[in-house]
Each structure stands twice: as structure tokens, then as C-alpha cells.
Design a protein around this motif. Structure first.
Motif, PDB file in Angstrom:
ATOM      1  N   PHE A   6       0.846  -1.172   0.000  1.00 22.39           N
ATOM      2  CA  PHE A   6       0.000   0.000   0.000  1.00 22.39           C
ATOM      3  C   PHE A   6       0.890   1.232   0.000  1.00 22.39           C
ATOM      4  O   PHE A   6       1.794   1.352   0.810  1.00 22.39           O
ATOM      5  N   SER A   7       0.647   2.143  -0.901  1.00 20.74           N
ATOM      6  CA  SER A   7       1.426   3.369  -0.963  1.00 20.74           C
ATOM      7  C   SER A   7       0.469   4.516  -1.190  1.00 20.74           C
ATOM      8  O   SER A   7      -0.280   4.522  -2.157  1.00 20.74           O
ATOM      9  N   SER A   8       0.439   5.476  -0.291  1.00 21.13           N
ATOM     10  CA  SER A   8      -0.404   6.650  -0.509  1.00 21.13           C
ATOM     11  C   SER A   8       0.494   7.869  -0.591  1.00 21.13           C
ATOM     12  O   SER A   8       1.417   8.023   0.203  1.00 21.13           O
ATOM     13  N   GLU A  10       1.399  11.947  -1.193  1.00 23.13           N
ATOM     14  CA  GLU A  10       1.295  13.388  -1.398  1.00 23.13           C
ATOM     15  C   GLU A  10       2.724  13.872  -1.569  1.00 23.13           C
ATOM     16  O   GLU A  10       3.510  13.825  -0.628  1.00 23.13           O
ATOM     17  N   LEU A  11       3.070  14.324  -2.759  1.00 27.13           N
ATOM     18  CA  LEU A  11       4.474  14.524  -3.105  1.00 27.13           C
ATOM     19  C   LEU A  11       4.825  15.998  -3.253  1.00 27.13           C
ATOM     20  O   LEU A  11       4.009  16.802  -3.681  1.00 27.13           O
ATOM     21  N   SER A  12       6.059  16.338  -2.908  1.00 27.43           N
ATOM     22  CA  SER A  12       6.498  17.718  -3.109  1.00 27.43           C
ATOM     23  C   SER A  12       7.872  17.736  -3.742  1.00 27.43           C
ATOM     24  O   SER A  12       8.331  16.739  -4.269  1.00 27.43           O
TER      25      SER A  12
ATOM     26  N   SER B  12       1.916  18.686  -3.454  1.00 28.72           N
ATOM     27  CA  SER B  12       3.073  19.217  -2.744  1.00 28.72           C
ATOM     28  C   SER B  12       2.997  18.813  -1.290  1.00 28.72           C
ATOM     29  O   SER B  12       2.243  17.921  -0.908  1.00 28.72           O
ATOM     30  N   GLU B  13       3.752  19.531  -0.458  1.00 31.05           N
ATOM     31  CA  GLU B  13       3.802  19.185   0.958  1.00 31.05           C
ATOM     32  C   GLU B  13       3.987  17.686   1.059  1.00 31.05           C
ATOM     33  O   GLU B  13       3.130  16.942   1.518  1.00 31.05           O
ATOM     34  N   MET B  14       5.132  17.278   0.610  1.00 31.37           N
ATOM     35  CA  MET B  14       5.379  15.852   0.445  1.00 31.37           C
ATOM     36  C   MET B  14       4.945  15.020   1.639  1.00 31.37           C
ATOM     37  O   MET B  14       5.364  15.228   2.759  1.00 31.37           O
ATOM     38  N   LYS B  15       4.133  14.099   1.370  1.00 35.67           N
ATOM     39  CA  LYS B  15       3.779  13.099   2.368  1.00 35.67           C
ATOM     40  C   LYS B  15       3.598  11.782   1.626  1.00 35.67           C
ATOM     41  O   LYS B  15       2.718  11.653   0.784  1.00 35.67           O
ATOM     42  N   SER B  16       4.453  10.891   1.896  1.00 36.52           N
ATOM     43  CA  SER B  16       4.440   9.626   1.180  1.00 36.52           C
ATOM     44  C   SER B  16       4.528   8.509   2.200  1.00 36.52           C
ATOM     45  O   SER B  16       5.423   8.474   3.026  1.00 36.52           O
ATOM     46  N   VAL B  17       3.571   7.642   2.182  1.00 38.54           N
ATOM     47  CA  VAL B  17       3.524   6.547   3.152  1.00 38.54           C
ATOM     48  C   VAL B  17       3.516   5.226   2.401  1.00 38.54           C
ATOM     49  O   VAL B  17       2.727   5.048   1.479  1.00 38.54           O
ATOM     50  N   THR B  18       4.394   4.353   2.758  1.00 43.03           N
ATOM     51  CA  THR B  18       4.418   3.038   2.139  1.00 43.03           C
ATOM     52  C   THR B  18       4.334   1.976   3.225  1.00 43.03           C
ATOM     53  O   THR B  18       5.085   2.015   4.194  1.00 43.03           O
ATOM     54  N   GLU B  19       3.408   1.087   3.071  1.00 44.44           N
ATOM     55  CA  GLU B  19       3.316  -0.020   4.021  1.00 44.44           C
ATOM     56  C   GLU B  19       3.174  -1.330   3.250  1.00 44.44           C
ATOM     57  O   GLU B  19       2.589  -1.364   2.173  1.00 44.44           O
ATOM     58  N   SER B  45      -2.147   7.731   7.809  1.00 44.07           N
ATOM     59  CA  SER B  45      -1.163   8.470   7.007  1.00 44.07           C
ATOM     60  C   SER B  45      -1.380   9.977   7.086  1.00 44.07           C
ATOM     61  O   SER B  45      -0.453  10.754   6.883  1.00 44.07           O
ATOM     62  N   VAL B  47      -2.858  11.642   4.927  1.00 41.06           N
ATOM     63  CA  VAL B  47      -2.977  12.191   3.572  1.00 41.06           C
ATOM     64  C   VAL B  47      -4.406  12.689   3.362  1.00 41.06           C
ATOM     65  O   VAL B  47      -5.374  11.979   3.647  1.00 41.06           O
ATOM     66  N   MET B  51      -3.370  10.077  -3.911  1.00 39.99           N
ATOM     67  CA  MET B  51      -3.741   8.814  -4.523  1.00 39.99           C
ATOM     68  C   MET B  51      -3.174   7.682  -3.692  1.00 39.99           C
ATOM     69  O   MET B  51      -2.082   7.792  -3.138  1.00 39.99           O
ATOM     70  N   ALA B  52      -3.911   6.620  -3.642  1.00 38.28           N
ATOM     71  CA  ALA B  52      -3.425   5.406  -2.995  1.00 38.28           C
ATOM     72  C   ALA B  52      -3.182   4.357  -4.073  1.00 38.28           C
ATOM     73  O   ALA B  52      -4.069   4.044  -4.854  1.00 38.28           O
TER      74      ALA B  52
ATOM     75  N   LEU C  11       5.970  15.368  -7.362  1.00 36.04           N
ATOM     76  CA  LEU C  11       5.282  16.607  -7.724  1.00 36.04           C
ATOM     77  C   LEU C  11       5.197  17.575  -6.555  1.00 36.04           C
ATOM     78  O   LEU C  11       5.081  17.172  -5.400  1.00 36.04           O
ATOM     79  N   SER C  12       5.214  18.858  -6.865  1.00 37.53           N
ATOM     80  CA  SER C  12       5.053  19.854  -5.803  1.00 37.53           C
ATOM     81  C   SER C  12       4.083  20.932  -6.260  1.00 37.53           C
ATOM     82  O   SER C  12       3.345  20.749  -7.221  1.00 37.53           O
ATOM     83  N   MET C  14       1.369  22.056  -4.915  1.00 38.47           N
ATOM     84  CA  MET C  14       0.155  21.251  -4.923  1.00 38.47           C
ATOM     85  C   MET C  14      -0.980  21.852  -5.725  1.00 38.47           C
ATOM     86  O   MET C  14      -1.395  22.979  -5.509  1.00 38.47           O
TER      87      MET C  14
END
Lengths: 142, 142, 142
Positions: A6-8, A10-12, B12-19, B45, B47, B51-52, C11-12, C14
Motif C-alpha cells: 500500500f502506498s499513498s 502526497e508529493l512535493s 506538494s507538501e510531500m507526504k508519502s507513506v508506504t506499508e 497516514s 494524507v 492517490m493510494a 510533484l510539488s 500542490m
């Protein structure tokens, strides 16, 4: 045992890399092993956390992830022909085209894949899975 | 009436979660209901918009979105066996493996799904749709 | 000759746009040409580099990319009926529903597509490819 990612996201720190790959194929249907080229582009891009989208640029082509084993590729090719056979009498052929089966085969294989990138590499390209998970482009010559 | 979502993303505001999720299955083929675990990870997360990506980590496994109804899952299982039957004589079996059909079944089901996250939850998990749209992992035991 | 796109994204700045499209269809199965509406939303969104996710909001609906040619759409419809036929005796029908075939057809077509946006437009919508690559929603009336 089955494991799932699982990967969610929000990228910057915007970093977006787009490259086009072209292949000259000589047979009516061809299967191209894309993994090494994609790995090289990911490495070159410097992307550490993100997603890689690999999308066919022709509608009679597709991209899939599976084992890069020649026998299996033969099985896949015969299976596509079985489920979406070449026939003379597709309605699409009234336009003058003769590739109705290729359109249906592409629907089965699907147009694109998305793969997660973590720590700067495709997560499928690590460890004991590396020999198993490969990206293949399938398509008819245009 | 059919409705479709369009979501275009520059994040933006990078937030990336991988499980990674692992499942121990006991039958040759198994269908695992992933929705509750994914919802929990999305919540954890933090977020809000994104997108997931839910991607299988084995090539004989896949992920799909459909109704989590036991009769339908039986229908899907029989249908996969019909379209990509177990057979002794796949070319892939010359490698010593016997799971050619599982590779083809996985191609049909597909490898991954992407679902939009809006307002901090899967948009499919809202309102009257919530009981209908579910994420299921399908795979053969490795 | 086949060409493939590789796009890897971090990506940034947002910018995330989500829109819902609704269609009232009058036939049991319908194919809706989405490309013009999606192009308009991409233009309006101002997204320059990113991805567009187009996802069905019903599980008996799907989204695919292929030629918007009426003969081919008839071929696709017949092919879906051949591979996932209407039948009375799906297990799913014990719930009182009668649309087991629609669930299977949706699995074949798949739920969503992701298309890259570069330079503010869908890259498939440029040049000589533009008449060929189209987005179609397929679904049964709910």
C-alpha cells in the motif's frame, strides 16, 4: 503467502521526468522486455519517493508486469490469440483496418502500469523478487 | 446512470507513506478483503488529497475493486478458471514450474489499482456506495 | 514500431482537481466517449505536469483507452458478452441481483486509467495520434 503493497502519496519538491522509448519490432506481435531501460531512467531521474507510470503510446499496445520467461511469453501470446482471435469479420474492419483482434488483445493486457519508487529504485527490483517481476510491453507493429 | 471521477494531481507538501501487507493464505487460490486495512492506513497516514496505489508484490497475485459478496467471489474464481484454466502443458512448465495458469489469471485481474483520496478518505468509501466498492486481493500461494 | 512512455513523478506546488462526471444512460450497456470532457477539465485545472486519474464510481462500470470507432465499440461489446456472458445462474444472483455478468465485464475492462499530463495537456491528445487514443467509459445502468 501473499504480500501487498500500500502506498499513498502526497508529493512535493517537484521532480517530474518524462521519457519516450521507441522500439522497432519486426514481427506482427512482439514482446519487449522494458525493465532494464526503466531502471536506468529511474536511476538517472534521481526520484527517491514517487511513482513511475509506464504507458503505451499506441492503442494496440499494452504494458504488463510478469515473469520474463520465454515459455511464459509464448503461453501469453497463445492465450491472447485464444481469447481475442484474429478474425476477418470484426465490424472495425469496415473502416479498412484489419486489426480488430489487436484492439481486443490490448484491452486484455491493459494500457499502462504504475509502479512505486521507494529509496530511489523500483521496489519490485529488490531482493529475491528481482528475477521475477518484470515489465513487458506487448504490441502489434503499427 | 453512471458517474465517473476525474482527478488530476499536482501535489506538494510531500507526504508519502508506504506499508507492506502480508497475508498467509492456506488455499491454492485465495481472495483477501483489503478495504478495512487500507482505510486504516489512509487514516493513519494523514494524507488529505492524493492517490493510494495498491500493488501486488507477487506476479501471480493481483488487486481488483469489486463487490465483497461471497457468491460473486465464487463466480469470479470459476470465471478465472474458465478463461485461464489450469493445464499441464503450458510452455512455462518446462522451467519446472506448474503455475502457468496463475500467471494468466493474474494478467486478467491486473496487478494494481489506484484510488483517489479526497478529504482524507477513499472517495469510494462514502455514502451509499460504501458497501459496494471494495478492494480485493487475489492470488495463488507462493 | 511501438513507442512507450515512461513518466516518473515527484510533484510539488500542490494542485489537485477533482471533478465528478455523471451520465444518464438509457440502454442496459452503454459506451460514453469521455475525451472531450476530460480535455476540458485538464485545460481548466491548469495542471502542467502531472497525472490524470479517471476512475469509475460504480463497480459495474469501467474506463478504457481505445479507438472511438463505432464498429470497434460493437466488437468490444460482443467480445465482452462472449467472455463474460449474461447467465441466470451466477452465485451472485442468490442475493437477488441479476448482474453477475456486469461485474465480470467490469473486471475485464478495468476500473480506472491513469494518463500523463505534460505541458498542460494529455500527451495522447497531440499530433497524429490524436484521432486514435480516446477514453471510453463502459458500464451498465445502475
Amino acid at each position: 503467502m501473499a504480500s501487498f503493497l500500500f502506498s499513498s502519496l502526497e508529493l512535493s519538491e517537484m521532480k517530474s521526468v518524462t521519457e519516450y522509448l521507441k522500439f522497432h519490432t519486426t514481427t506482427h506481435r512482439a514482446y519487449v522486455h522494458l525493465t532494464p531501460q526503466i531502471e536506468e531512467i529511474v536511476r538517472r531521474s534521481g526520484v527517491q519517493e514517487g511513482m513511475a507510470l509506464v504507458s503505451a503510446m499506441h492503442i494496440t499496445a499494452g504494458v504488463y508486469i510478469n515473469d520474463n520467461e520465454s515459455g511464459l511469453i509464448e503461453d501469453i501470446d497463445q492465450w491472447l490469440e485464444h481469447l481475442a482471435p484474429f478474425r476477418k469479420n470484426y465490424k472495425h474492419h469496415e473502416t479498412g483496418e484489419d486489426n480488430g483482434d489487436s484492439h481486443l488483445k490490448a484491452l486484455l493486457i491493459h494500457h499502462e502500469v504504475i509502479v512505486p519508487i521507494t529509496a530511489g529504485s523500483w521496489i519490485w527490483a529488490r531482493g529475491s523478487e528481482s528475477s521475477m517481476r518484470n515489465l513487458t510491453a506487448s504490441g502489434t507493429s503499427a
